[in-house]
Design a protein around this motif. Structure first.
Motif, PDB file in Angstrom:
ATOM      1  N   LEU A  20     -77.184 -23.398  12.613  1.00  0.00           N
ATOM      2  CA  LEU A  20     -76.049 -23.672  12.609  1.00  0.00           C
ATOM      3  C   LEU A  20     -75.129 -23.743  13.632  1.00  0.00           C
ATOM      4  CD1 LEU A  20     -73.637 -21.352  10.746  1.00  0.00           C
ATOM      5  CD2 LEU A  20     -74.122 -19.471  11.983  1.00  0.00           C
ATOM      6  N   LEU A  21     -73.854 -24.798  12.839  1.00  0.00           N
ATOM      7  CA  LEU A  21     -72.589 -24.719  14.161  1.00  0.00           C
ATOM      8  C   LEU A  21     -71.327 -24.916  13.481  1.00  0.00           C
ATOM      9  CD1 LEU A  21     -73.879 -28.827  13.933  1.00  0.00           C
ATOM     10  CD2 LEU A  21     -74.713 -27.076  15.424  1.00  0.00           C
ATOM     11  N   ALA A  34     -64.381 -23.423  10.364  1.00  0.00           N
ATOM     12  CA  ALA A  34     -65.186 -24.064   9.211  1.00  0.00           C
ATOM     13  C   ALA A  34     -66.742 -24.150  10.488  1.00  0.00           C
ATOM     14  CB  ALA A  34     -64.905 -26.070   9.627  1.00  0.00           C
ATOM     15  N   VAL A  35     -68.133 -24.349   9.241  1.00  0.00           N
ATOM     16  CA  VAL A  35     -69.131 -23.864   9.585  1.00  0.00           C
ATOM     17  C   VAL A  35     -69.742 -25.191   8.739  1.00  0.00           C
ATOM     18  CG1 VAL A  35     -70.942 -21.609   8.549  1.00  0.00           C
ATOM     19  CG2 VAL A  35     -68.506 -21.340   8.693  1.00  0.00           C
ATOM     20  N   GLU A  36     -70.965 -25.089   9.635  1.00  0.00           N
ATOM     21  CA  GLU A  36     -71.809 -25.852   8.959  1.00  0.00           C
ATOM     22  C   GLU A  36     -73.240 -26.082   9.136  1.00  0.00           C
ATOM     23  OE1 GLU A  36     -72.001 -29.814  11.832  1.00  0.00           O
ATOM     24  OE2 GLU A  36     -73.035 -31.375  10.587  1.00  0.00           O
ATOM     25  N   THR A  79     -74.388 -16.197  11.552  1.00  0.00           N
ATOM     26  CA  THR A  79     -75.528 -16.035  11.220  1.00  0.00           C
ATOM     27  C   THR A  79     -75.513 -16.572   9.910  1.00  0.00           C
ATOM     28  OG1 THR A  79     -76.093 -13.985  11.330  1.00  0.00           O
ATOM     29  CG2 THR A  79     -75.845 -14.683  13.045  1.00  0.00           C
ATOM     30  N   HIS A  80     -77.232 -17.068   9.782  1.00  0.00           N
ATOM     31  CA  HIS A  80     -77.598 -17.328   8.748  1.00  0.00           C
ATOM     32  C   HIS A  80     -78.389 -17.435   7.952  1.00  0.00           C
ATOM     33  CE1 HIS A  80     -79.199 -20.017  11.745  1.00  0.00           C
ATOM     34  NE2 HIS A  80     -80.316 -20.390  10.662  1.00  0.00           N
ATOM     35  N   ASP A  81     -79.026 -16.383   8.798  1.00  0.00           N
ATOM     36  CA  ASP A  81     -80.250 -15.698   7.822  1.00  0.00           C
ATOM     37  C   ASP A  81     -80.207 -15.253   6.344  1.00  0.00           C
ATOM     38  OD1 ASP A  81     -80.595 -14.597  10.868  1.00  0.00           O
ATOM     39  OD2 ASP A  81     -80.184 -12.990  10.765  1.00  0.00           O
ATOM     40  N   GLY A  82     -81.817 -15.765   5.629  1.00  0.00           N
ATOM     41  CA  GLY A  82     -81.965 -15.970   4.829  1.00  0.00           C
ATOM     42  C   GLY A  82     -82.118 -17.044   3.949  1.00  0.00           C
ATOM     43  N   LEU A 178     -65.141 -29.308   1.788  1.00  0.00           N
ATOM     44  CA  LEU A 178     -66.502 -28.902   1.707  1.00  0.00           C
ATOM     45  C   LEU A 178     -67.265 -30.121   1.139  1.00  0.00           C
ATOM     46  CD1 LEU A 178     -68.914 -27.356   0.529  1.00  0.00           C
ATOM     47  CD2 LEU A 178     -67.845 -27.284  -1.440  1.00  0.00           C
ATOM     48  N   THR A 179     -68.658 -30.545   2.486  1.00  0.00           N
ATOM     49  CA  THR A 179     -69.184 -31.350   2.062  1.00  0.00           C
ATOM     50  C   THR A 179     -70.848 -30.811   2.133  1.00  0.00           C
ATOM     51  OG1 THR A 179     -68.338 -33.279   3.707  1.00  0.00           O
ATOM     52  CG2 THR A 179     -70.866 -33.430   3.030  1.00  0.00           C
TER      53      THR A 179
END
Length: 434
Positions: A20-21, A34-36, A79-82, A178-179
């Motif tokens: 997760l960046l 922005a979330v990557e 965070t990106h849990d799941g 969005l990408t």
């Protein structure tokens, strides 16, 4: 190993199950980040990739039974849990968590040739007092909505620079820049792009374009613009809007709307009913009509019932909220509300009507002009307006018409009488004695 940061943003970790960046966004909607997200499979190959920006506009009830708008944006503690890769039999899932107990996720399914998003699940926590001060309902609230994304060819990257929005249950979700690629093959992001309908081959987040419904007035200084602006020759078209509760219509509205914006440049914006959709909520003592004109303009009208315990109850317009966004990069052009109205008053079970132009003062920089208004937010029967209670301006017109007709008839009678007298005098002078 700790992530390293460069002037261009953080570097990807060499090995992780899902990386997760977070990149600080430019002047985007509510300073969102922005979330990557780069989700990897067991062999450390990318299987799901996404980079995007999003923010939320949430209407919630306070302890004083008023309604307020809250803006919720992504921050740096995401965070990106799941998040999972998915396969032929299992949906892929992109999930993020942020702030004080808020989360967002979307699942993807695929066929032999395409993939597409199915449902978006958003949970916001009203215990977050910084975002939801004085919220009446406490704790997490979850909504699930159907995503409107079209099927994308496998191994194609879905790209959408322009702002898209989804409305449901007092929440508007905004997405831009969005990408995305789900079910990445062989760990390699595809080179071919599939663009959203709003994008063109030359789309880029530059400036807000003008359209046929906007009239601009020139200005040469940075001083506050005048509150009055020359209006376009034509009034806005009248739109018909309705809300349903189950299978029954619970709110009806007919109105032409024009926004008078006085910020850097005075603008007159006619709301086009052909592109405008209606959403909102109905209740026994409160109802909200939310209009989305399809050009990143959102208007909420909130009605309440007063004297709820009296034999004769009435409703009125209590609050109006307006949000204007740059539909290319999602930035806020204007966000204004006024929750101290006492307009459009009528008996419960009746409708309110005013054919003449009315003006709602939202704040010093924004007015709403209404035309050919008829509204009934409660007790709609058989999908029809009930008997209308007219505004004072229309009543004056109704009184003046018969008065004018009566005066015209009186003048005509007097004219006939005078003609009769003159005629009789002439007939007498014709019979002189010889």
């Amino acid at each position: 190993m700790e992530p390293r940061w460069s002037p261009r943003g953080p570097l990807r970790l060499p090995r992780c199950s899902a990386c997760l960046l977070l990149l600080l966004g430019t002047a985007g909607f509510f300073q969102s980040y922005a979330v990557e997200v780069d989700v990897k499979d067991a062999s450390n190959a990318t299987c799901l990739y996404a980079q995007w920006m999003m923010s939320f506009l949430i209407k919630y009830e306070t302890n004083s039974s008023d309604y307020k708008n809250a803006t919720l944006s992504l921050s740096s503690n995401v965070t990106h849990d799941g998040s999972i890769c998915g396969n032929d039999t299992q949906a892929a899932l992109l999930a993020v968590q942020f702030g004080e107990g808020h989360s967002w996720s979307v699942n993807f399914t695929k066929t032999n040739e395409t993939y597409q998003a199915d449902f978006i699940t958003f949970t916001y926590n009203t215990n977050d007092t910084a975002v939801f001060p004085d919220a009446k309902r406490k704790g997490p609230i979850t909504i699930v909505v159907k995503d409107t994304m079209h099927p994308v060819q496998l191994n194609n990257v879905f790209v959408c620079h322009n702002t898209d929005s989804i409305e449901a249950e007092n929440v508007t979700q905004f997405f831009w820049n969005l990408t995305l690629q789900a079910f990445v093959q062989n760990g390699t992001i595809g080179e071919k792009e599939s663009r959203c309908d709003a994008d063109t081959p030359t789309s880029a987040p530059t400036v807000l374009p003008t359209d046929a419904n906007i009239t601009t007035a020139s200005t040469t200084t940075l001083s506050p613009a005048p509150t009055t602006v020359p209006k376009p020759v034509e009034n806005p078209d009248t739109g018909n809007y309705s809300l349903k509760s189950g299978n029954k219509t619970c709110l009806l509205a007919t109105v032409g709307l024009q926004l008078n914006v006085s910020q850097d440049k005075p603008l007159l914006i006619n709301i086009n009913p052909k592109t405008t959709s209606a959403d909102g909520t109905c209740g026994n003592t409160a109802a909200t009509l939310r209009l989305n004109d399809g050009n990143s303009r959102f208007i909420d009208f909130t009605f309440v019932v007063k004297n709820a315990s009296a034999n004769v109850r009435r409703f009125y317009l209590k609050e109006v909220n307006v949000t204007l966004l740059n539909h290319i990069n999602g930035s806020v052009i204007l966000s204004a509300d006024n929750n101290n109205f006492s307009k459009w008053d009528a008996s419960l079970g009746s409708s309110y009507m005013c054919r003449k132009e009315q003006t709602l003062e939202i704040n010093e920089g924004l007015q709403i002009h209404t035309f050919n208004l008829r509204i009934q937010p409660f007790l709609v029967k058989e999908n029809k307006f009930s008997t209308a209670e007219e505004c004072f301006a229309d009543s004056d017109l109704n009184f003046l018409i018969p008065i004018a007709v009566g005066m015209a008839l009186g003048f005509l009678i007097i004219l006939v009488f005078i003609s009769y007298i003159i005629g009789r005098r002439k007939s007498r002078t014709g019979y002189q004695s010889v």
